[in-house]
Design a protein around this motif. Structure first.
Motif, PDB file in Angstrom:
ATOM      1  N   GLU A   1      59.434  14.822 -23.294  1.00 56.77           N
ATOM      2  CA  GLU A   1      60.555  13.913 -23.158  1.00 56.77           C
ATOM      3  C   GLU A   1      59.900  12.857 -22.069  1.00 56.77           C
ATOM      4  N   LEU A   2      58.728  12.739 -21.682  1.00 56.99           N
ATOM      5  CA  LEU A   2      57.985  11.874 -20.984  1.00 56.99           C
ATOM      6  C   LEU A   2      58.250  12.186 -19.272  1.00 56.99           C
ATOM      7  N   ASN A   3      58.853  13.229 -19.078  1.00 63.68           N
ATOM      8  CA  ASN A   3      58.968  13.617 -17.521  1.00 63.68           C
ATOM      9  C   ASN A   3      57.629  13.993 -17.309  1.00 63.68           C
TER      10      ASN A   3
ATOM     11  N   LEU B   1      55.242   3.708 -15.803  1.00 63.43           N
ATOM     12  CA  LEU B   1      56.686   4.264 -15.816  1.00 63.43           C
ATOM     13  C   LEU B   1      57.362   4.047 -14.572  1.00 63.43           C
TER      14      LEU B   1
ATOM     15  N   LYS C   1      61.686  11.248 -13.829  1.00 63.28           N
ATOM     16  CA  LYS C   1      62.391  11.137 -15.078  1.00 63.28           C
ATOM     17  C   LYS C   1      62.426   9.611 -15.285  1.00 63.28           C
TER      18      LYS C   1
ATOM     19  N   THR D   1      62.887   6.010 -16.853  1.00 60.84           N
ATOM     20  CA  THR D   1      63.891   4.911 -17.276  1.00 60.84           C
ATOM     21  C   THR D   1      63.414   3.719 -18.295  1.00 60.84           C
ATOM     22  N   ARG D   2      62.323   3.472 -17.894  1.00 58.98           N
ATOM     23  CA  ARG D   2      61.746   2.372 -18.668  1.00 58.98           C
ATOM     24  C   ARG D   2      60.092   2.482 -18.291  1.00 58.98           C
TER      25      ARG D   2
ATOM     26  N   LYS E   1      62.634   1.060 -23.000  1.00 53.03           N
ATOM     27  CA  LYS E   1      63.588   1.695 -22.319  1.00 53.03           C
ATOM     28  C   LYS E   1      63.740   3.141 -22.517  1.00 53.03           C
ATOM     29  N   VAL E   2      63.756   3.967 -21.767  1.00 53.08           N
ATOM     30  CA  VAL E   2      64.059   5.612 -22.256  1.00 53.08           C
ATOM     31  C   VAL E   2      65.434   5.821 -22.366  1.00 53.08           C
TER      32      VAL E   2
ATOM     33  N   GLU F   1      68.617   8.921 -23.349  1.00 55.35           N
ATOM     34  CA  GLU F   1      68.770  10.042 -23.627  1.00 55.35           C
ATOM     35  C   GLU F   1      69.659  10.402 -25.102  1.00 55.35           C
TER      36      GLU F   1
END
Length: 136
Positions: free
Chosen positions: A18-20, A61, A110, A112-113, A131-132, A134
């Motif tokens: 999830e790119l975390n 990020l 986490k 967001t963009r 933009k990320v 959920e």
């Protein structure tokens, strides 16, 4: 007194699907003190280019950074140990990590963009901003 001024640091990291982004830092580090007051952070990861300024490839990020505890810390530490093979933590040290009682902790960013840079695929100076969101 810790301000919310920009601060830069180098960390070893790993990520999930999830790119975390996850990293380990000592709790007394300046950037950790700043994270406690200002959760919004930015990070950049780039592949080293053979020629300076050519064929850039990486990601920038922006997102929220949190210290992890319990099950989320355990999951992140497993990913981190897989990526950073010299990192070892077990027994009492693991319990300290999971409860934030040790000298170091694991953190997550986490996003967001972000901005994807891949000059080989997109061409020179063509970036993809995103933009990320959920998914439920």
């Amino acid at each position: 007194h810790v301000s919310c001024q920009p601060h830069c640091c180098n960390v070893y990291f790993c990520h999930d699907e999830e790119l975390n982004v996850f990293f380990v830092s000592e709790n007394r580090a300046e950037h950790v003190s700043i994270i406690h007051r200002c959760r919004q952070v930015m990070c950049a990861v780039y592949r080293q280019a053979d020629v300076w300024g050519e064929k850039l490839h990486g990601v920038q990020l922006a997102g929220e950074c949190l210290r992890l505890t319990g099950a989320s810390a355990a999951k992140a530490l497993l990913l981190y140990a897989k990526r950073c093979s010299a990192f070892r933590v077990a027994g009492a040290a693991m319990e300290a990590f999971l409860g934030n009682a040790g000298r170091a902790s694991i953190f997550s960013i986490k996003p967001t963009r972000g901005r994807l840079i891949d000059e080989i695929r997109f061409g020179r100076r063509n970036y993809l901003d995103f933009k990320v969101v959920e998914c439920l």
